[in-house]
Design a protein around this motif. Structure first.
Motif, PDB file in Angstrom:
ATOM      1  N   LEU A  25       0.942  -6.370   3.098  1.00  0.00           N
ATOM      2  CA  LEU A  25      -0.317  -6.954   2.607  1.00  0.00           C
ATOM      3  C   LEU A  25      -0.142  -7.633   1.257  1.00  0.00           C
ATOM      4  O   LEU A  25      -0.930  -8.491   0.884  1.00  0.00           O
ATOM      5  N   GLY A  26       0.836  -7.198   0.501  1.00  0.00           N
ATOM      6  CA  GLY A  26       1.084  -7.802  -0.804  1.00  0.00           C
ATOM      7  C   GLY A  26       0.524  -6.997  -1.952  1.00  0.00           C
ATOM      8  O   GLY A  26       0.266  -5.805  -1.839  1.00  0.00           O
ATOM      9  N   LYS A  27       0.304  -7.683  -3.071  1.00  0.00           N
ATOM     10  CA  LYS A  27      -0.107  -7.016  -4.313  1.00  0.00           C
ATOM     11  C   LYS A  27      -1.606  -6.766  -4.341  1.00  0.00           C
ATOM     12  O   LYS A  27      -2.384  -7.570  -3.838  1.00  0.00           O
ATOM     13  N   MET A  28      -1.954  -5.647  -4.980  1.00  0.00           N
ATOM     14  CA  MET A  28      -3.355  -5.283  -5.157  1.00  0.00           C
ATOM     15  C   MET A  28      -3.567  -4.824  -6.587  1.00  0.00           C
ATOM     16  O   MET A  28      -2.813  -3.989  -7.091  1.00  0.00           O
ATOM     17  N   LEU A  61       6.059   6.124   2.604  1.00  0.00           N
ATOM     18  CA  LEU A  61       4.925   5.207   2.520  1.00  0.00           C
ATOM     19  C   LEU A  61       4.695   4.628   3.914  1.00  0.00           C
ATOM     20  O   LEU A  61       5.290   3.626   4.300  1.00  0.00           O
ATOM     21  N   HIS A  62       3.828   5.297   4.662  1.00  0.00           N
ATOM     22  CA  HIS A  62       3.587   4.956   6.061  1.00  0.00           C
ATOM     23  C   HIS A  62       2.287   4.170   6.238  1.00  0.00           C
ATOM     24  O   HIS A  62       2.255   3.152   6.890  1.00  0.00           O
ATOM     25  N   TRP A  63       1.213   4.665   5.648  1.00  0.00           N
ATOM     26  CA  TRP A  63      -0.094   4.017   5.743  1.00  0.00           C
ATOM     27  C   TRP A  63      -0.380   3.258   4.449  1.00  0.00           C
ATOM     28  O   TRP A  63       0.154   3.590   3.387  1.00  0.00           O
ATOM     29  N   HIS A  64      -1.258   2.262   4.529  1.00  0.00           N
ATOM     30  CA  HIS A  64      -1.630   1.500   3.323  1.00  0.00           C
ATOM     31  C   HIS A  64      -2.085   2.414   2.205  1.00  0.00           C
ATOM     32  O   HIS A  64      -1.762   2.208   1.032  1.00  0.00           O
ATOM     33  N   VAL A  65      -2.842   3.442   2.543  1.00  0.00           N
ATOM     34  CA  VAL A  65      -3.392   4.326   1.508  1.00  0.00           C
ATOM     35  C   VAL A  65      -2.293   5.089   0.754  1.00  0.00           C
ATOM     36  O   VAL A  65      -2.504   5.502  -0.384  1.00  0.00           O
ATOM     37  N   ASP A  66      -1.128   5.245   1.351  1.00  0.00           N
ATOM     38  CA  ASP A  66      -0.038   5.945   0.656  1.00  0.00           C
ATOM     39  C   ASP A  66       0.344   5.224  -0.633  1.00  0.00           C
ATOM     40  O   ASP A  66       0.681   5.858  -1.639  1.00  0.00           O
ATOM     41  N   TYR A  67       0.276   3.898  -0.638  1.00  0.00           N
ATOM     42  CA  TYR A  67       0.600   3.124  -1.834  1.00  0.00           C
ATOM     43  C   TYR A  67      -0.449   3.354  -2.923  1.00  0.00           C
ATOM     44  O   TYR A  67      -0.116   3.476  -4.096  1.00  0.00           O
ATOM     45  N   LEU A  68      -1.709   3.427  -2.513  1.00  0.00           N
ATOM     46  CA  LEU A  68      -2.793   3.649  -3.472  1.00  0.00           C
ATOM     47  C   LEU A  68      -2.793   5.073  -4.005  1.00  0.00           C
ATOM     48  O   LEU A  68      -3.097   5.302  -5.176  1.00  0.00           O
ATOM     49  N   ARG A  69      -2.430   6.041  -3.168  1.00  0.00           N
ATOM     50  CA  ARG A  69      -2.406   7.448  -3.599  1.00  0.00           C
ATOM     51  C   ARG A  69      -1.441   7.660  -4.769  1.00  0.00           C
ATOM     52  O   ARG A  69      -1.647   8.560  -5.576  1.00  0.00           O
ATOM     53  N   ALA A  70      -0.427   6.830  -4.875  1.00  0.00           N
ATOM     54  CA  ALA A  70       0.553   6.990  -5.950  1.00  0.00           C
ATOM     55  C   ALA A  70      -0.055   6.756  -7.327  1.00  0.00           C
ATOM     56  O   ALA A  70       0.489   7.226  -8.330  1.00  0.00           O
ATOM     57  N   VAL A  71      -1.205   6.057  -7.396  1.00  0.00           N
ATOM     58  CA  VAL A  71      -1.802   5.733  -8.701  1.00  0.00           C
ATOM     59  C   VAL A  71      -3.255   6.218  -8.814  1.00  0.00           C
ATOM     60  O   VAL A  71      -3.981   5.794  -9.707  1.00  0.00           O
ATOM     61  N   THR A  72      -3.662   7.115  -7.905  1.00  0.00           N
ATOM     62  CA  THR A  72      -5.032   7.630  -7.930  1.00  0.00           C
ATOM     63  C   THR A  72      -5.048   9.143  -7.804  1.00  0.00           C
ATOM     64  O   THR A  72      -4.055   9.767  -7.425  1.00  0.00           O
ATOM     65  N   THR A  73      -6.222   9.707  -8.085  1.00  0.00           N
ATOM     66  CA  THR A  73      -6.460  11.136  -7.942  1.00  0.00           C
ATOM     67  C   THR A  73      -7.476  11.343  -6.825  1.00  0.00           C
ATOM     68  O   THR A  73      -8.499  10.655  -6.782  1.00  0.00           O
ATOM     69  N   ASP A 105      -8.063  -7.602   1.273  1.00  0.00           N
ATOM     70  CA  ASP A 105      -8.383  -7.854   2.678  1.00  0.00           C
ATOM     71  C   ASP A 105      -7.344  -7.217   3.591  1.00  0.00           C
ATOM     72  O   ASP A 105      -6.143  -7.308   3.331  1.00  0.00           O
ATOM     73  N   GLY A 106      -7.826  -6.572   4.648  1.00  0.00           N
ATOM     74  CA  GLY A 106      -6.954  -5.975   5.642  1.00  0.00           C
ATOM     75  C   GLY A 106      -6.487  -4.570   5.347  1.00  0.00           C
ATOM     76  O   GLY A 106      -5.870  -3.925   6.192  1.00  0.00           O
ATOM     77  N   PHE A 107      -6.769  -4.057   4.148  1.00  0.00           N
ATOM     78  CA  PHE A 107      -6.284  -2.727   3.750  1.00  0.00           C
ATOM     79  C   PHE A 107      -6.818  -1.681   4.739  1.00  0.00           C
ATOM     80  O   PHE A 107      -8.013  -1.516   4.905  1.00  0.00           O
ATOM     81  N   GLY A 108      -5.909  -0.971   5.405  1.00  0.00           N
ATOM     82  CA  GLY A 108      -6.270   0.097   6.324  1.00  0.00           C
ATOM     83  C   GLY A 108      -6.839  -0.367   7.642  1.00  0.00           C
ATOM     84  O   GLY A 108      -7.269   0.448   8.452  1.00  0.00           O
ATOM     85  N   ALA A 109      -6.864  -1.666   7.873  1.00  0.00           N
ATOM     86  CA  ALA A 109      -7.507  -2.211   9.069  1.00  0.00           C
ATOM     87  C   ALA A 109      -6.538  -3.017   9.926  1.00  0.00           C
ATOM     88  O   ALA A 109      -6.922  -4.012  10.528  1.00  0.00           O
ATOM     89  N   SER A 110      -5.305  -2.588  10.007  1.00  0.00           N
ATOM     90  CA  SER A 110      -4.313  -3.347  10.764  1.00  0.00           C
ATOM     91  C   SER A 110      -4.483  -3.202  12.276  1.00  0.00           C
ATOM     92  O   SER A 110      -3.944  -4.002  13.030  1.00  0.00           O
ATOM     93  N   PRO A 115     -12.840  -6.220   7.988  1.00  0.00           N
ATOM     94  CA  PRO A 115     -12.279  -6.848   6.789  1.00  0.00           C
ATOM     95  C   PRO A 115     -11.341  -5.902   6.027  1.00  0.00           C
ATOM     96  O   PRO A 115     -10.327  -6.334   5.496  1.00  0.00           O
ATOM     97  N   ALA A 116     -11.683  -4.615   5.980  1.00  0.00           N
ATOM     98  CA  ALA A 116     -10.869  -3.604   5.294  1.00  0.00           C
ATOM     99  C   ALA A 116     -11.492  -2.236   5.503  1.00  0.00           C
ATOM    100  O   ALA A 116     -12.689  -2.127   5.769  1.00  0.00           O
TER     101      ALA A 116
END
Length: 153
Positions: A25-28, A61-73, A105-110, A115-116
């Motif tokens: 998906l690229g950068k977020m 890092l399997h699901w899109h959310v795995d990338y976000l979990r690295a920088v969130t609580t 766009d597309g996050f978690g909706a592959s 939209p996401a």
């Protein structure tokens, strides 16, 4: 929460600004705010296994959310053991809430046409408001519950 299948929403908090690469998906841009990611668990181990993996925030890092979990609580999990797939419905309800934005766009909706399945909020959405709205619009919906990291996932 059990090993039965169902739908879940992870309520995540980012305290610092950063930029992450979300696979293909690229950068977020991650801003200090609340994020809600909606998913489903209909495979082995059901909700309990999937949510526990996301709660730990480790592993490949399997699901899109795995990338976000690295920088969130992780602040809370909303879930239902409804045998009907509700993730697109939940994501649609969240995207329609006042102040909601889609950060990528597309996050978690592959695997759907949404939209996401990730929505950014400031301030965080309220569980009881979400639950009441969903159950008013979908009276056949199974109960929606909330867990916090202090409780066993």
């Amino acid at each position: 929460m059990t090993d039965a299948p169902g739908t879940y929403a992870l309520l995540l908090r980012a305290d610092e600004a950063s930029e992450i690469e979300v696979g293909a998906l690229g950068k977020m841009e991650v801003r200090p705010s609340a994020y809600v990611y909606v998913g489903s668990a209909f495979g082995p181990g059901g909700l309990q296994a999937r949510v526990a993996r996301h709660a730990r925030g480790d592993g490949a890092l399997h699901w899109h959310v795995d990338y976000l979990r690295a920088v969130t609580t992780l602040e809370a999990v909303w879930y239902t053991h409804d045998p009907e797939r509700r993730e697109c419905t939940w994501a649609e309800v969240l995207r329609a809430r006042p102040g909601a934005t889609v950060p990528l766009d597309g996050f978690g909706a592959s695997d759907c046409d949404c939209p996401a399945h990730l929505v950014r909020f400031d301030p965080s959405p309220l569980f009881h408001t979400f639950r009441e709205f969903v159950q008013a619009v979908y009276p056949d919906h199974k109960p929606i519950r909330q867990r916090t990291p202090a409780e066993e996932m």
